[in-house]
Design a protein around this motif. Structure first.
Motif, PDB file in Angstrom:
ATOM      1  N   SER A  77       0.832  -1.201   0.000  1.00 45.01           N
ATOM      2  CA  SER A  77       0.000   0.000   0.000  1.00 45.01           C
ATOM      3  C   SER A  77       0.866   1.249   0.000  1.00 45.01           C
ATOM      4  CB  SER A  77      -0.908   0.015   1.230  1.00 45.01           C
ATOM      5  OG  SER A  77      -1.801  -1.072   1.179  1.00 45.01           O
ATOM      6  N   SER A  79      -0.780   4.246  -0.198  1.00 46.53           N
ATOM      7  CA  SER A  79      -1.664   5.130   0.562  1.00 46.53           C
ATOM      8  C   SER A  79      -2.946   4.348   0.842  1.00 46.53           C
ATOM      9  CB  SER A  79      -1.977   6.404  -0.237  1.00 46.53           C
ATOM     10  OG  SER A  79      -2.786   6.084  -1.357  1.00 46.53           O
ATOM     11  N   LYS A  80      -3.955   5.005   1.429  1.00 50.76           N
ATOM     12  CA  LYS A  80      -5.225   4.321   1.703  1.00 50.76           C
ATOM     13  C   LYS A  80      -5.959   3.954   0.423  1.00 50.76           C
ATOM     14  CE  LYS A  80      -6.168   6.119   6.271  1.00 50.76           C
ATOM     15  NZ  LYS A  80      -7.124   6.770   7.152  1.00 50.76           N
ATOM     16  N   SER A  81      -5.648   4.634  -0.670  1.00 49.21           N
ATOM     17  CA  SER A  81      -6.378   4.383  -1.913  1.00 49.21           C
ATOM     18  C   SER A  81      -5.521   3.807  -3.046  1.00 49.21           C
ATOM     19  CB  SER A  81      -7.039   5.670  -2.395  1.00 49.21           C
ATOM     20  OG  SER A  81      -6.064   6.665  -2.617  1.00 49.21           O
ATOM     21  N   THR A  82      -4.225   3.650  -2.853  1.00 52.20           N
ATOM     22  CA  THR A  82      -3.349   3.179  -3.933  1.00 52.20           C
ATOM     23  C   THR A  82      -2.437   2.062  -3.440  1.00 52.20           C
ATOM     24  OG1 THR A  82      -3.340   5.423  -4.843  1.00 52.20           O
ATOM     25  CG2 THR A  82      -1.672   3.918  -5.676  1.00 52.20           C
ATOM     26  N   GLU A  83      -2.349   1.009  -4.246  1.00 48.97           N
ATOM     27  CA  GLU A  83      -1.448  -0.095  -3.900  1.00 48.97           C
ATOM     28  C   GLU A  83      -0.769  -0.650  -5.147  1.00 48.97           C
ATOM     29  OE1 GLU A  83      -4.094  -4.163  -3.844  1.00 48.97           O
ATOM     30  OE2 GLU A  83      -4.096  -2.949  -2.035  1.00 48.97           O
ATOM     31  N   HIS A 126      -5.779   1.883  -7.970  1.00 46.38           N
ATOM     32  CA  HIS A 126      -6.175   3.119  -7.290  1.00 46.38           C
ATOM     33  C   HIS A 126      -7.683   3.100  -7.117  1.00 46.38           C
ATOM     34  CE1 HIS A 126      -5.898   7.212  -5.874  1.00 46.38           C
ATOM     35  NE2 HIS A 126      -6.932   7.497  -6.635  1.00 46.38           N
TER      36      HIS A 126
END
Length: 128
Positions: A77, A79-83, A126
């Protein structure tokens, strides 16, 4: 068609069991099979996840068109929205079984019945 699954968490480790059975007599290709799967995922850190999967497809027609699959997945991860992810898979087809590596928008390459299939994928997800 019937699907069932369960998972159990032990700390950073999660074990998954799944069962799928199918009776497709109305399609051009008569298909009766049971699929058994076991997976294990381990949260290496708050950002990294590693998963391993084994699956077995049992042909109930008596033709011996069985298959087994091994899969490995790593997710990171950003961020919380992208891995970011990387996945590898191997399928061993028996007799006239022609299972492919699919499960995403990519349907997998066609395979000659009875031959093995291998694949590696990398990607970015995303969520909006």
């Amino acid at each position: 068609m019937f699907n069932a699954g369960a998972s159990y968490a032990i700390g950073a480790n999660r074990i998954w069991l799944a069962f799928h059975t199918e009776n497709l007599t109305h399609t051009p290709k008569y298909l009766q099979h049971d699929v058994y799967q076991i997976s294990d995922s381990y949260q290496l850190s708050p950002f990294a996840l590693l998963s391993l999967m084994y699956g077995y497809a049992h042909d109930r027609t008596g033709a011996g068109n069985n298959a087994q699959q091994l899969g490995l997945l790593f997710e990171y991860s950003l961020s919380k929205s992208t891995e970011l992810y990387s996945a590898a898979g191997f399928i061993q087809n028996r007799n006239k079984a022609a299972y492919t590596l699919s499960g995403t928008a990519y349907s997998g390459l066609a395979t000659t019945p009875g031959t093995d299939t291998r694949g590696i994928g990398v990607g970015l997800v995303h969520k909006f």
